[in-house]
Scaffold this motif. Structure first.
Motif, PDB file in Angstrom:
ATOM      1  N   ILE A   1      -1.769 -25.986 -11.542  1.00 12.66           N
ATOM      2  CA  ILE A   1      -0.655 -25.746 -12.467  1.00 12.66           C
ATOM      3  C   ILE A   1      -0.672 -24.301 -12.969  1.00 12.66           C
ATOM      4  O   ILE A   1       0.357 -23.622 -12.979  1.00 12.66           O
TER       5      ILE A   1
ATOM      6  N   HIS B   1       0.702 -21.753 -10.427  1.00 11.91           N
ATOM      7  CA  HIS B   1       2.167 -21.807 -10.323  1.00 11.91           C
ATOM      8  C   HIS B   1       2.830 -21.211 -11.562  1.00 11.91           C
ATOM      9  O   HIS B   1       3.858 -20.548 -11.463  1.00 11.91           O
ATOM     10  N   GLU B   2       2.220 -21.453 -12.726  1.00 13.86           N
ATOM     11  CA  GLU B   2       2.802 -20.903 -13.965  1.00 13.86           C
ATOM     12  C   GLU B   2       2.746 -19.376 -13.964  1.00 13.86           C
ATOM     13  O   GLU B   2       3.665 -18.729 -14.455  1.00 13.86           O
TER      14      GLU B   2
ATOM     15  N   TYR C   1       6.097 -26.628 -14.885  1.00 12.83           N
ATOM     16  CA  TYR C   1       5.745 -27.947 -14.369  1.00 12.83           C
ATOM     17  C   TYR C   1       6.591 -28.999 -15.070  1.00 12.83           C
ATOM     18  O   TYR C   1       6.445 -29.225 -16.270  1.00 12.83           O
TER      19      TYR C   1
ATOM     20  N   ARG D   1       5.404 -33.497  -7.148  1.00 11.75           N
ATOM     21  CA  ARG D   1       5.286 -32.605  -8.315  1.00 11.75           C
ATOM     22  C   ARG D   1       6.525 -31.740  -8.370  1.00 11.75           C
ATOM     23  O   ARG D   1       6.936 -31.172  -7.378  1.00 11.75           O
TER      24      ARG D   1
ATOM     25  N   TRP E   1       8.694 -28.604  -9.780  1.00 12.00           N
ATOM     26  CA  TRP E   1       8.575 -27.259 -10.328  1.00 12.00           C
ATOM     27  C   TRP E   1       9.943 -26.655 -10.549  1.00 12.00           C
ATOM     28  O   TRP E   1      10.802 -26.727  -9.661  1.00 12.00           O
TER      29      TRP E   1
END
Lengths: 188, 106
Positions: free
Chosen positions: A64, A67-68, A74, A84, A86
């Motif tokens: 997570i 990706h952040e 998320y 998941r 996004w």
């Protein structure tokens, strides 16, 4: 705005979500019962769906966090694994996969996901049918006239309900095959 | 000898290994790769995550600590060996481009 919808195909779901975003919305919540919540916005957003199996808490934090760092938010995902979600404001980097290898691995994970769910449905329906092998109760076929019709109409919803896991197994099977096709194209 | 499944290195893997000759966290790897490739290789988050997982699993890179929630990785000795083998392979190909050893086997 809340929309209730059900998907068995991860790519169709992603496409549908992005169609909603293009109408000037952004997604604020997705829950397990298929309720998608949107809110109006002046900015444009994109949603990308990933499929990952179970991750430990530390792995999940790393997944997570990375990706952040890239600007993704998320939206939803289960610790058990699966899809998941996004979301990100549309800009230069709108994809979560940038090469064939990783996109291929993604389809491989989708295949596994469909396989597990499909097998689960299959085993469940097998248990259901080994318990009670006939769809309609036996006495139904010896009934006559309007009584037969009424009984048939009364029982049919229950029969369909009993067949539901079989239908779902078939649908997951189809999704598995679609992901398999895309996977093999990328493998070439 | 059976070829390793990550070999020959894909462009993504190649650049990540080269970038990790110094310890970096995920996002910094992406920035460095963009620099090293003059902007031609821009890694996406999912691709980078999967590649780091994969390289770590094969022992070619290893975690060397955290800063906040960001995890830093660096290339291992094994990873460096892979790079030097790839260096030989690519140098050979480049030498062919430059017209070297035309009739070696005939």
């Amino acid at each position: 705005m809340k929309i209730i919808k059900m998907f068995f195909d991860i790519e169709k779901e992603e496409k549908w979500l992005n169609e909603q975003l293009q109408k000037g919305y952004r997604c604020t919540n997705i829950n397990g019962f298929g309720i998608y919540t949107f809110e109006e916005t002046d900015n444009s957003y994109v949603i990308r769906l990933d499929c990952q199996e179970y991750m430990s808490k530390r792995k999940s934090e790393e997944y997570i966090g990375l990706h952040e760092d890239f600007g993704w938010t998320y939206l939803k995902g289960s610790w058990l694994g699966g899809i998941r979600y996004w979301q990100k404001e549309a800009g230069n980097h709108n994809e979560i996969f940038s090469d064939r290898q990783s996109k291929g691995n993604y389809y491989k994970r989708v295949m596994n996901y469909c396989l597990v769910l499909g097998m689960f449905c299959l085993i469940y329906s097998f248990m259901l049918f080994s318990d009670q092998p006939t769809l309609y109760f036996d006495g139904l076929w010896s009934m006559e006239g309007s009584l037969f019709c009424k009984a048939l109409i009364f029982e049919t919803p229950f029969v369909l309900l009993k067949l539901l896991p079989v239908f779902m197994a078939i649908i997951f099977g189809i999704s598995y095959y679609k992901a398999y096709q895309k996977h093999s194209i990328l493998k070439e | 000898m059976k070829q390793h499944k990550l070999l020959p290195l894909s462009e993504t893997m190649h650049y990540i290994l080269l970038a990790l000759r110094e310890p970096l966290h995920g996002y910094a790897v992406m920035q460095k790769v963009e620099n090293l490739s003059h902007g031609t290789v821009v890694l996406a988050a999912g691709t980078l995550y999967g590649a780091i997982e994969n390289l770590n699993k094969h022992g070619w890179i290893e975690p060397v600590g955290n800063s906040g929630r960001r995890k830093f990785y660096v290339i291992t000795t094994e990873g460096k060996e892979i790079l030097s083998r790839e260096n030989e392979r690519l140098s050979h190909i480049v030498s062919l481009y430059e017209g070297g050893e035309p009739n070696e086997n005939n």
